[in-house]
Scaffold this active site. Sequence first.
Site, PDB file in Angstrom:
ATOM      1  N   ASP A 247      38.825  39.453  41.481  1.00 26.93           N
ATOM      2  CA  ASP A 247      39.225  39.250  40.295  1.00 26.93           C
ATOM      3  C   ASP A 247      39.807  37.692  40.022  1.00 26.93           C
ATOM      4  O   ASP A 247      41.089  37.611  40.536  1.00 26.93           O
ATOM      5  CB  ASP A 247      39.960  40.135  39.672  1.00 26.93           C
ATOM      6  CG  ASP A 247      40.157  39.846  38.181  1.00 26.93           C
ATOM      7  OD1 ASP A 247      39.197  40.229  37.293  1.00 26.93           O
ATOM      8  OD2 ASP A 247      41.488  39.365  37.847  1.00 26.93           O
TER       9      ASP A 247
ATOM     10  N   HIS B 297      39.542  36.089  28.142  1.00 32.14           N
ATOM     11  CA  HIS B 297      40.625  36.562  28.772  1.00 32.14           C
ATOM     12  C   HIS B 297      41.447  37.205  27.872  1.00 32.14           C
ATOM     13  O   HIS B 297      42.141  38.281  28.139  1.00 32.14           O
ATOM     14  CB  HIS B 297      41.413  35.345  29.359  1.00 32.14           C
ATOM     15  CG  HIS B 297      42.368  35.549  30.369  1.00 32.14           C
ATOM     16  ND1 HIS B 297      42.648  34.837  31.601  1.00 32.14           N
ATOM     17  CD2 HIS B 297      43.185  36.884  30.789  1.00 32.14           C
ATOM     18  CE1 HIS B 297      43.290  35.452  32.219  1.00 32.14           C
ATOM     19  NE2 HIS B 297      43.805  36.578  31.808  1.00 32.14           N
TER      20      HIS B 297
ATOM     21  N   LYS C   1      37.621  34.453  34.199  1.00 26.91           N
ATOM     22  CA  LYS C   1      37.783  34.614  32.880  1.00 26.91           C
ATOM     23  C   LYS C   1      38.191  33.205  32.049  1.00 26.91           C
ATOM     24  O   LYS C   1      38.602  32.334  32.587  1.00 26.91           O
ATOM     25  CB  LYS C   1      39.102  35.334  32.485  1.00 26.91           C
ATOM     26  CG  LYS C   1      39.233  36.369  33.455  1.00 26.91           C
ATOM     27  CD  LYS C   1      40.621  37.421  33.202  1.00 26.91           C
ATOM     28  CE  LYS C   1      40.385  38.329  34.484  1.00 26.91           C
ATOM     29  NZ  LYS C   1      41.207  37.906  35.634  1.00 26.91           N
TER      30      LYS C   1
ATOM     31  N   TYR D  59      44.812  31.157  36.389  1.00 29.08           N
ATOM     32  CA  TYR D  59      45.500  31.344  37.549  1.00 29.08           C
ATOM     33  C   TYR D  59      45.705  29.775  38.532  1.00 29.08           C
ATOM     34  O   TYR D  59      46.774  30.195  39.461  1.00 29.08           O
ATOM     35  CB  TYR D  59      44.977  32.433  38.180  1.00 29.08           C
ATOM     36  CG  TYR D  59      44.619  33.732  37.428  1.00 29.08           C
ATOM     37  CD1 TYR D  59      45.550  33.965  36.475  1.00 29.08           C
ATOM     38  CD2 TYR D  59      43.924  34.837  37.981  1.00 29.08           C
ATOM     39  CE1 TYR D  59      45.300  35.083  35.991  1.00 29.08           C
ATOM     40  CE2 TYR D  59      43.890  35.955  37.484  1.00 29.08           C
ATOM     41  CZ  TYR D  59      44.600  35.998  36.104  1.00 29.08           C
ATOM     42  OH  TYR D  59      44.409  37.258  35.455  1.00 29.08           O
TER      43      TYR D  59
HETATM   44  P1  NDP Z   1      49.758  44.480  40.292  1.00 32.12           P
HETATM   45  O1  NDP Z   1      50.416  45.584  39.866  1.00 32.12           O
HETATM   46  O2  NDP Z   1      48.688  44.331  41.023  1.00 32.12           O
HETATM   47  O3  NDP Z   1      51.112  43.982  41.362  1.00 32.12           O
HETATM   48  C1  NDP Z   1      51.311  42.994  41.918  1.00 32.12           C
HETATM   49  C2  NDP Z   1      52.539  43.101  42.837  1.00 32.12           C
HETATM   50  O4  NDP Z   1      52.488  44.136  43.684  1.00 32.12           O
HETATM   51  C3  NDP Z   1      52.851  42.067  43.639  1.00 32.12           C
HETATM   52  O5  NDP Z   1      54.425  41.732  43.797  1.00 32.12           O
HETATM   53  C4  NDP Z   1      52.614  42.424  45.131  1.00 32.12           C
HETATM   54  O6  NDP Z   1      53.120  41.700  46.025  1.00 32.12           O
HETATM   55  C5  NDP Z   1      52.754  43.913  45.009  1.00 32.12           C
HETATM   56  N1  NDP Z   1      52.216  44.618  45.814  1.00 32.12           N
HETATM   57  C6  NDP Z   1      50.798  44.813  46.024  1.00 32.12           C
HETATM   58  N2  NDP Z   1      50.386  45.463  46.995  1.00 32.12           N
HETATM   59  C7  NDP Z   1      51.308  46.273  47.446  1.00 32.12           C
HETATM   60  C8  NDP Z   1      51.671  47.400  48.096  1.00 32.12           C
HETATM   61  N3  NDP Z   1      50.633  47.977  48.778  1.00 32.12           N
HETATM   62  N4  NDP Z   1      53.082  47.919  48.107  1.00 32.12           N
HETATM   63  C9  NDP Z   1      54.123  47.251  47.303  1.00 32.12           C
HETATM   64  N5  NDP Z   1      54.021  46.311  46.545  1.00 32.12           N
HETATM   65  C10 NDP Z   1      52.624  45.779  46.577  1.00 32.12           C
HETATM   66  O7  NDP Z   1      50.008  43.310  39.276  1.00 32.12           O
HETATM   67  P2  NDP Z   1      49.204  41.856  38.449  1.00 32.12           P
HETATM   68  O8  NDP Z   1      49.847  41.830  37.248  1.00 32.12           O
HETATM   69  O9  NDP Z   1      48.894  40.892  39.692  1.00 32.12           O
HETATM   70  O10 NDP Z   1      47.812  42.489  38.348  1.00 32.12           O
HETATM   71  C11 NDP Z   1      46.762  42.748  39.324  1.00 32.12           C
HETATM   72  C12 NDP Z   1      45.713  41.629  38.762  1.00 32.12           C
HETATM   73  O11 NDP Z   1      44.925  41.888  37.576  1.00 32.12           O
HETATM   74  C13 NDP Z   1      46.121  40.420  38.501  1.00 32.12           C
HETATM   75  O12 NDP Z   1      46.329  39.574  40.033  1.00 32.12           O
HETATM   76  C14 NDP Z   1      44.935  39.730  38.006  1.00 32.12           C
HETATM   77  O13 NDP Z   1      43.962  39.397  38.816  1.00 32.12           O
HETATM   78  C15 NDP Z   1      44.690  41.064  37.247  1.00 32.12           C
HETATM   79  N6  NDP Z   1      45.482  40.599  35.699  1.00 32.12           N
HETATM   80  C16 NDP Z   1      44.724  40.393  34.605  1.00 32.12           C
HETATM   81  C17 NDP Z   1      45.269  40.376  33.473  1.00 32.12           C
HETATM   82  C18 NDP Z   1      44.292  39.977  32.333  1.00 32.12           C
HETATM   83  O14 NDP Z   1      44.989  39.638  31.318  1.00 32.12           O
HETATM   84  N7  NDP Z   1      43.261  40.184  32.306  1.00 32.12           N
HETATM   85  C19 NDP Z   1      46.790  40.479  33.325  1.00 32.12           C
HETATM   86  C20 NDP Z   1      47.324  40.684  34.505  1.00 32.12           C
HETATM   87  C21 NDP Z   1      46.589  40.818  35.477  1.00 32.12           C
HETATM   88  P3  NDP Z   1      52.488  40.848  47.602  1.00 32.12           P
HETATM   89  O15 NDP Z   1      51.333  40.002  46.868  1.00 32.12           O
HETATM   90  O16 NDP Z   1      53.710  40.065  48.053  1.00 32.12           O
HETATM   91  O17 NDP Z   1      51.907  42.044  48.170  1.00 32.12           O
HETATM   92  C1  1BO Z   2      49.143  35.270  30.592  1.00 32.03           C
HETATM   93  C2  1BO Z   2      49.049  36.347  31.871  1.00 32.03           C
HETATM   94  C3  1BO Z   2      47.298  36.228  32.361  1.00 32.03           C
HETATM   95  C4  1BO Z   2      47.145  37.039  33.272  1.00 32.03           C
HETATM   96  O1  1BO Z   2      45.986  37.220  33.489  1.00 32.03           O
END
Ligand code: NDP
Ligand code: 1BO
Length: 316
Positions: free
Chosen positions: A43, A110, A77, A48
């Site tokens: 994704d 997005h 997106k 980003y």
């Molecule tokens: P997540 O809920 O996926 O959490 C990410 C965090 O969790 C990071 O700090 C990561 O640290 C940690 N983590 C990952 N795996 C583990 C594990 N097994 N145990 C403990 N901690 C863990 O957050 P996101 O907000 O990043 O959501 C996921 C994805 O969704 C985004 O990256 C993006 O691609 C998408 N997204 C889309 C949005 C939209 O508007 N369409 C908005 C928000 C997200 P580390 O990297 O150090 O492992």
């Molecule tokens: C502004 C936040 C976007 C994450 O997808």
Amino acid sequence: MKSFSFKNGDTIDAIGLGTWKSDPGEAGKAVKEAIRAGYRHIDCAAIYGNEDDIGRALSRLFEDGEVKREELFITSKLWNSAHKKNDVIPALKKTLDDLKLDYLDLYLMHWPVAFRPGLTGAPKSEKDVLPIEEIPITETWEAMLQAKKQGLIKHAGVSNFSTVKLDELIKASPEAPEMNQVELHPYLQQEKLLKFCKSHDILVTAYSPLGSRDRPDGMKAKEEPSLLENPVINEIADKHGATPAQVLIKWAVQRDTIVIPKSSNPDRIRQNLESAKLQLSEEDMKRIRALDQHFRYLPTNLFRTKSGMYENIFDD
Ligand code: NDP
Ligand code: 1BO
């Protein structure tokens, strides 16, 4: 790995890799780790700021014969500043150029939010954010459907759309979105939205499934609940000899949603994919269902202006 089907028979793996907040430099490495571990769904998003890095990693993997383009499902997106009909395809082409791909498997609008065309970075003044009537969602959506006709994308969808906005778009357009990517986890279970999407054949992807703890501080509430430390999630994890993250990921999949946990850590990238092997019982699912508290990690007023525009994006 469980997968979900689009109407034309194409499939998308239930677990994909999220890439928001993976810095350029680490995003490409994370994607390589993920694909080597068995992920086939990534994704991405223009905003980003790491698509170029991911593109270099993908090219390398293709050149070295580690994976073929057609084995991957790549989403990106459209950012809020490219909503004008003549800006959509150029923005998509920039993403394709950065990712070094000929097509995307899925392109999402997005946010249902419009910024001043050409704006780079975050809005700095009231004038940088436009009322949605100025560039209606339907105008942006039509251009995305054009991109699909041109073969630049295989599927078109939206993100952060409420039932109200989906309903408006479906009624006004020749083709409904094929995907809605939204925040979904045990504290925000969105039953009404899931039901709506199912009844309109719209697949749903769950973002921030682990609570997005690496978000910028400005996006965090003062005292927010932790998903990974939730006692019920931890008890269920202990019972299965799994980690809390694995329980959260598998919960999403067992609810028939696609899920895209982000990690840039090789061990956690693998661990997250291995959650596919876990099987939660009906009792586990019932206990998790009781955790809903309508809590959003991403603020509802993320793009609010001083005049009150976009006060609550999630209007259902
Ligand atoms: P997540 O809920 O996926 O959490 C990410 C965090 O969790 C990071 O700090 C990561 O640290 C940690 N983590 C990952 N795996 C583990 C594990 N097994 N145990 C403990 N901690 C863990 O957050 P996101 O907000 O990043 O959501 C996921 C994805 O969704 C985004 O990256 C993006 O691609 C998408 N997204 C889309 C949005 C939209 O508007 N369409 C908005 C928000 C997200 P580390 O990297 O150090 O492992
Ligand atoms: C502004 C936040 C976007 C994450 O997808």
